[in-house]
Design a protein around this motif. Structure first.
Motif, mmCIF file in Angstrom:
data_model
loop_
_atom_site.group_PDB
_atom_site.id
_atom_site.type_symbol
_atom_site.label_atom_id
_atom_site.label_comp_id
_atom_site.label_asym_id
_atom_site.label_seq_id
_atom_site.Cartn_x
_atom_site.Cartn_y
_atom_site.Cartn_z
ATOM 1 N N UNK A 292 32.034 16.388 -28.429
ATOM 2 C CA UNK A 292 32.191 17.815 -28.719
ATOM 3 C C UNK A 292 31.466 18.661 -27.680
ATOM 4 N N UNK A 293 30.362 18.137 -27.192
ATOM 5 C CA UNK A 293 29.636 18.880 -26.165
ATOM 6 C C UNK A 293 30.478 18.984 -24.883
ATOM 7 N N UNK B 77 32.992 26.426 -30.276
ATOM 8 C CA UNK B 77 31.543 26.145 -30.379
ATOM 9 C C UNK B 77 31.165 25.668 -31.782
ATOM 10 N N UNK B 78 31.902 26.085 -32.775
ATOM 11 C CA UNK B 78 31.579 25.699 -34.169
ATOM 12 C C UNK B 78 31.666 24.192 -34.374
ATOM 13 N N UNK C 167 26.288 18.726 -34.224
ATOM 14 C CA UNK C 167 24.804 18.748 -34.120
ATOM 15 C C UNK C 167 24.158 18.614 -35.489
ATOM 16 N N UNK C 168 24.702 19.352 -36.454
ATOM 17 C CA UNK C 168 24.144 19.314 -37.822
ATOM 18 C C UNK C 168 24.262 17.904 -38.406
ATOM 19 N N UNK C 169 25.413 17.288 -38.224
ATOM 20 C CA UNK C 169 25.611 15.935 -38.762
ATOM 21 C C UNK C 169 24.657 14.942 -38.100
#
Length: 416
Positions: free
Chosen positions: A160-161, A171-172, A178-180
């Motif tokens: 995703x990055x 970006x979401x 990142x959260x996961x």
């Protein structure tokens, strides 16, 4: 009346009576002076008839008669260690008991319930250890899975990055990745912490098992103590409870003494102490007592370390062999055989005046001698004699054995 008549009258009335009286007095004095005189009786000294004993200095082991009381050096007061009702009392005052014999029984129903509770608590603590072990094994397997999920999340985050950098993805989506990734990292940290604390949790659970095990053993011990047993062969001095009583921890129930710990306590007069304090504090000295027609041998066990303030003697403790039929507290005569004494004289008790004086007969005259009592002695013929010692006494001397109230040095006596 003429002169001749007057002279005659004077002679017959006055001179004649005087002449008769003077003649009578003269005749009485003459008769008294001429009577035969009785010979004078000579003054003689009174001789006192006495009995005597010939002295023979010998080496003799004296005996001393003392007075003592029977005591028990081992006396116990048995008490209850639990709170319970008395179910049965099997003994009474004066009874003989054997070691291990049940003498008091307490109601054990309450204690059996406590024992069951302690058993259940111990089983529960052991179950918790098993559960914790299973959880630890599960956590270790779960950590491997979470680490695999972390690797997947890391790959998704990297993809995703790259997509966001190429502006192909919004970006979401990178934020969700990142959260996961962070949530999975936090889950792994918690899982590792749980695994790392496993030894501490096991140690605490094992401590709980130990505590419950101790409580269970206390419960078992309390259950055993509902049966109060005799700690030795002995006799019962007192019973302080009865069937149906509620006893508490520390309440006295029975007092008894060990029949093998009987001893006779007697005070040794100060004059005999030098003879008894020889060797191992006199431990080799033998003694005996008589009770109900039986003679029991004693052995001097020890001497007290404290002297009597009033009499100056010290207490001696004579041990009795086991199985004696003698009650505690009984007063008895103790005959102690002392070490052999040299150059002592065996005299009848009547030969001794007061505490330290005898009379020797020399040329039918008494001579007072100071003596020291050594002890008593029974001759082979059964005669009871007193042993004495004196520096002035010699073999062959005659000693008076009659108690004269007026005995003094120089008194004339005759031996019979």
């Amino acid at each position: 009346m003429n002169l001749k008549s007057l002279v005659f009258r004077f002679l017959t009335r006055f001179l004649l009576p005087i002449a008769i009286i003077a003649g009578a007095v003269y005749g009485f004095m003459h008769l008294k002076g001429s009577r035969p005189k009785a010979p004078a009786k000579p003054v003689t000294e009174q001789v006192w008839g006495v009995s005597s004993h010939q002295v023979s200095l010998r080496d003799i082991a004296p005996e001393v008669t003392l007075y003592g009381a029977v005591e028990a050096s081992e006396t116990v007061q048995l008490s209850s260690t639990v709170n319970a009702f008395v179910s049965k009392v099997s003994i009474g005052r004066g009874d003989r008991v054997s070691k291990g014999q049940q003498i008091i029984e307490l109601d054990d129903r309450e204690l059996r319930l406590t024992l069951a509770q302690r058993t259940a608590s111990l089983a529960d603590a052991k179950t918790l250890i098993s559960t914790e072990t299973n959880s630890h094994q599960t956590n270790q397997k779960a950590l491997l899975i979470e680490q695999q999920l972390q690797a997947i999340n890391q790959k998704n985050f990297d993809r995703q990055q790259q997509l966001v950098a190429k502006k192909v993805a919004p970006t979401s989506r990178l934020e969700d990745a990142t959260r996961a990734l962070q949530q999975q990292e936090l889950s792994i940290l918690n899982r590792k912490n749980t695994i790392a604390n496993y030894p501490n949790r096991i140690a605490r659970l094992k401590s709980q098992v130990t505590q419950n095990q101790i409580l269970l053993e206390f419960a078992e011990l309390d259950l055993e103590r509902t049966k109060i047993l005799a700690p030795f062969d002995g006799r019962v001095l007192s019973v302080d409870t009865a069937t149906g009583n509620r006893v508490r921890n520390g309440d006295l129930v029975v007092k008894l003494y060990n029949t093998r710990s009987l001893e006779v306590r007697s005070q040794i007069p100060a004059r005999y102490l030098p003879m008894m304090q020889t060797g191992n504090s006199g431990a080799a000295l033998a003694a005996s007592i008589s009770h109900q027609g039986k003679t029991y041998a004693l052995k001097l066990d020890r001497l007290s370390a404290e002297a009597s303030a009033s009499q100056g003697g010290i207490d001696a403790f004579f041990s009795l062999s086991g199985g004696q039929e003698i009650e505690v507290g009984r007063n008895l005569q103790v005959k102690v055989k002392l070490p052999t004494q040299t150059n002592v004289a065996a005299l009848p008790p009547l030969a001794i005046y007061g505490q330290n004086r005898i009379y020797r007969i020399i040329d039918q005259r008494l001579e007072a001698l100071s003596i020291m009592r050594v002890g008593d002695w029974t001759s082979p013929s059964g005669e009871q004699l007193t042993l004495v010692r004196s520096a002035e006494l010699q073999s062959g001397d005659q000693v008076m054995t009659t108690q004269l109230p007026n005995a003094v040095t120089g008194l004339l006596v005759e031996s019979r």
